[in-house]
Design an enzyme around this catalytic site. Sequence first.
Site, PDB file in Angstrom:
ATOM      1  N   PHE A 172       0.892  -1.108   0.092  1.00 48.55           N
ATOM      2  CA  PHE A 172       0.059  -0.061  -0.025  1.00 48.55           C
ATOM      3  C   PHE A 172       1.023   1.362   0.078  1.00 48.55           C
ATOM      4  O   PHE A 172       0.259   2.302  -0.208  1.00 48.55           O
ATOM      5  CB  PHE A 172      -0.918   0.096   1.268  1.00 48.55           C
ATOM      6  CG  PHE A 172      -0.303   0.472   2.520  1.00 48.55           C
ATOM      7  CD1 PHE A 172      -0.039   1.649   2.816  1.00 48.55           C
ATOM      8  CD2 PHE A 172       0.475  -0.368   3.320  1.00 48.55           C
ATOM      9  CE1 PHE A 172       0.557   2.399   4.063  1.00 48.55           C
ATOM     10  CE2 PHE A 172       1.104   0.075   4.534  1.00 48.55           C
ATOM     11  CZ  PHE A 172       1.188   1.571   4.792  1.00 48.55           C
ATOM     12  N   LYS A 196      -1.246  -7.199  -9.262  1.00 47.01           N
ATOM     13  CA  LYS A 196      -2.337  -7.229  -8.110  1.00 47.01           C
ATOM     14  C   LYS A 196      -1.674  -6.180  -7.189  1.00 47.01           C
ATOM     15  O   LYS A 196      -1.035  -6.144  -6.440  1.00 47.01           O
ATOM     16  CB  LYS A 196      -2.306  -8.722  -7.369  1.00 47.01           C
ATOM     17  CG  LYS A 196      -3.469  -8.735  -6.739  1.00 47.01           C
ATOM     18  CD  LYS A 196      -3.588  -8.883  -5.252  1.00 47.01           C
ATOM     19  CE  LYS A 196      -2.785  -8.479  -4.327  1.00 47.01           C
ATOM     20  NZ  LYS A 196      -3.377  -7.395  -3.608  1.00 47.01           N
ATOM     21  N   GLU A 199      -4.866  -4.159  -2.280  1.00 45.77           N
ATOM     22  CA  GLU A 199      -6.471  -3.796  -2.014  1.00 45.77           C
ATOM     23  C   GLU A 199      -6.824  -2.347  -1.448  1.00 45.77           C
ATOM     24  O   GLU A 199      -7.675  -1.916  -1.433  1.00 45.77           O
ATOM     25  CB  GLU A 199      -7.204  -4.518  -1.666  1.00 45.77           C
ATOM     26  CG  GLU A 199      -6.933  -5.140  -0.286  1.00 45.77           C
ATOM     27  CD  GLU A 199      -5.900  -6.235  -0.048  1.00 45.77           C
ATOM     28  OE1 GLU A 199      -4.654  -5.854  -0.729  1.00 45.77           O
ATOM     29  OE2 GLU A 199      -6.027  -6.893   0.662  1.00 45.77           O
ATOM     30  N   ARG A 200      -5.779  -1.932  -0.677  1.00 48.47           N
ATOM     31  CA  ARG A 200      -6.050  -0.404   0.095  1.00 48.47           C
ATOM     32  C   ARG A 200      -5.728   0.849  -0.890  1.00 48.47           C
ATOM     33  O   ARG A 200      -6.232   1.801  -0.545  1.00 48.47           O
ATOM     34  CB  ARG A 200      -5.073  -0.599   1.414  1.00 48.47           C
ATOM     35  CG  ARG A 200      -5.745  -1.446   2.344  1.00 48.47           C
ATOM     36  CD  ARG A 200      -4.676  -2.181   3.276  1.00 48.47           C
ATOM     37  NE  ARG A 200      -3.911  -1.096   3.993  1.00 48.47           N
ATOM     38  CZ  ARG A 200      -2.921  -1.231   4.866  1.00 48.47           C
ATOM     39  NH1 ARG A 200      -2.358  -2.486   4.674  1.00 48.47           N
ATOM     40  NH2 ARG A 200      -2.502  -0.468   5.606  1.00 48.47           N
ATOM     41  N   SER A 249       5.297  -7.257   3.794  1.00 49.09           N
ATOM     42  CA  SER A 249       5.795  -7.465   4.815  1.00 49.09           C
ATOM     43  C   SER A 249       6.648  -8.639   4.530  1.00 49.09           C
ATOM     44  O   SER A 249       6.465  -9.601   3.806  1.00 49.09           O
ATOM     45  CB  SER A 249       4.579  -7.468   5.744  1.00 49.09           C
ATOM     46  OG  SER A 249       3.860  -8.576   5.425  1.00 49.09           O
ATOM     47  N   CYS A 304       9.749   1.457   3.707  1.00 48.31           N
ATOM     48  CA  CYS A 304      10.806   0.257   3.893  1.00 48.31           C
ATOM     49  C   CYS A 304      12.232   0.767   4.283  1.00 48.31           C
ATOM     50  O   CYS A 304      13.021   0.080   4.763  1.00 48.31           O
ATOM     51  CB  CYS A 304      10.771  -0.684   3.117  1.00 48.31           C
ATOM     52  SG  CYS A 304      11.347  -0.529   1.484  1.00 48.31           S
ATOM     53  N   GLU A 396       9.222  -3.811  13.471  1.00 50.96           N
ATOM     54  CA  GLU A 396       8.914  -2.735  12.180  1.00 50.96           C
ATOM     55  C   GLU A 396       7.703  -2.284  12.880  1.00 50.96           C
ATOM     56  O   GLU A 396       6.587  -2.657  13.023  1.00 50.96           O
ATOM     57  CB  GLU A 396       8.588  -3.415  11.111  1.00 50.96           C
ATOM     58  CG  GLU A 396       8.434  -2.395   9.959  1.00 50.96           C
ATOM     59  CD  GLU A 396       8.464  -2.949   8.739  1.00 50.96           C
ATOM     60  OE1 GLU A 396       7.715  -4.154   8.564  1.00 50.96           O
ATOM     61  OE2 GLU A 396       8.724  -2.143   7.722  1.00 50.96           O
TER      62      GLU A 396
END
Length: 505
Positions: A172, A196, A199-200, A249, A304, A396
């Site tokens: 995201f 893909k 979805e957020r 993640s 990240c 994290e």
Amino acid sequence: MTASATTATTATPFSAKSDDFATYSTARNWINDQWCDPVAASSTQDVLNPRFGKSIAQVRLGSSADVDRAAKAGEAAVGAWSKWPIRDRAHVMYRLRELMVANLEELSWLLSHENGKIFSEAKAEVEKGIECVEYGCSLPNLAAGGQLEVSRGVACEVTFEALGVVAGITPFNFPMMVPLWMLPQALVGGNAFILKPSERVPLSTMRLAELLKQAGLPTGVFSIVQGGRDVVEALCDHPSIKALGFVGSTKVAKLVYARASAEGKRALCLGGAKNHLIVVPDADVELTTENVVASFTGCAGQRCMAASVLLAVGDVHHIVDGVRARAAKITPGKDLGPVSSQAARDRISGYIDAAERAGATILLDGRRANAVAGGYWIGPTIIDNVTTEMSVAHEEIFGPVLSIIRVPTLERAIEIENASPYGNASSIYTSSGDIARRVIASVEAGMCGVNIGVPVPREPFGFGGWNDSCFGHGNMTGWDGYRFWTRQRKITSKWALQHDRNWMS
Ligand code: NAD
């Protein structure tokens, strides 16, 4: 919902030109240059603008049936596409670059609204995506394979060829840039690509799909399948998909790497991070304070590559004071965007609470930030006197939070850093070339900075970490990316009988 209606392609520009709340079209699948609903019954979820905590659009989540449709579209298209000369495939990237530049403001506002990052950060992300496209434009000049007479009268040559249908799964936090870490190399390499997106944040890449079509990409070569875990698993399992790039993640990167590899696919999966900045007393005060603050607060800490732990070596109180003073001037809502969701807000705030309970000092507290009602706000937060057992020291957090661990020596700083299972980024702040070299030679990190808190290797250098930050071989961007999305054919040829032969002639 059971329909699988399709609609003709229409440009769907995003009209908002400010932070004011605006809505957008429902995110659907893009297959064969058409927007279409998922094939099978599926759920619909809201896409939230984190600034307001309000729904900007809906996304219809697909399933394995949609992955199959996209894979079939890719299979039908890839044969002809892979036969285009590489220069012609790269010309699509030239045109995409021009279209992205022409639509920079619109793309940036859309990205800012769906992700929440402030406009200047959204624009910087689109610009970084454009830089990745420019690398794709350069591939015809780089991708010539070698040729050598390996034995008298015998030539060996290598060519880079398409794998076929390949796929990318993205997170995201960089809705446009991370897909563009993969697309230019994969497409110029002659593959068909299924994306893909998270979805957020499914909206920015809808515009990218339309721009790719405008740029002349043939029908079926690029598809988007919207969805979550079901779609990811179907991409791992689908027999037509030959390679998979993943960014997200560590937990999911490991799962995707294992599942795709078990299916015999090539996989490169970048995971999470816990980045350390080492600051020693001879560091330049102004450079360091400006840089450390930008690193832990930029994109609300949802990078990240963001600084997470500052390892303060010896007496660096003057620098810590400067970091605090500078961070305190940041205004959430203006200089700093929200975090991605209420769950993220609660998680980050929970980390700060836990550190406080464990005896750490909260030097700057962002828990009460509330820039816009309903949004998911956390202001810049600095936690001092953190010890290695505290969760803020080793997990994290993914928010604008800097944990400071005081250490007596450089060796102890390196020891703490290397106890982390992650290996994405590491930075040293010093005026001494010797200290910088010693640190870089010792830390377990794939991307190192000297007086730079977000040491992203820009094109043509490859982006990728080590250890639990990367599963698979090589880097996602740059030349490694091209090698990942292509396979090498080695051709050995001889055109005449050799009389002075050796074993190969
Ligand atoms: P995420 O792992 O939750 O999601 C990433 C993708 O995986 C999404 O497309 C999502 O739909 C899918 N997914 C989620 N759960 C899944 C499951 N159980 N099975 C299969 N697929 C699943 O990550 P995120 O929250 O979107 O992004 C933030 C994370 O990404 C952070 O950990 C951050 O460090 C990492 N990240 C890493 C890099 C890098 O280059 N190393 C870059 C950007 C972000």
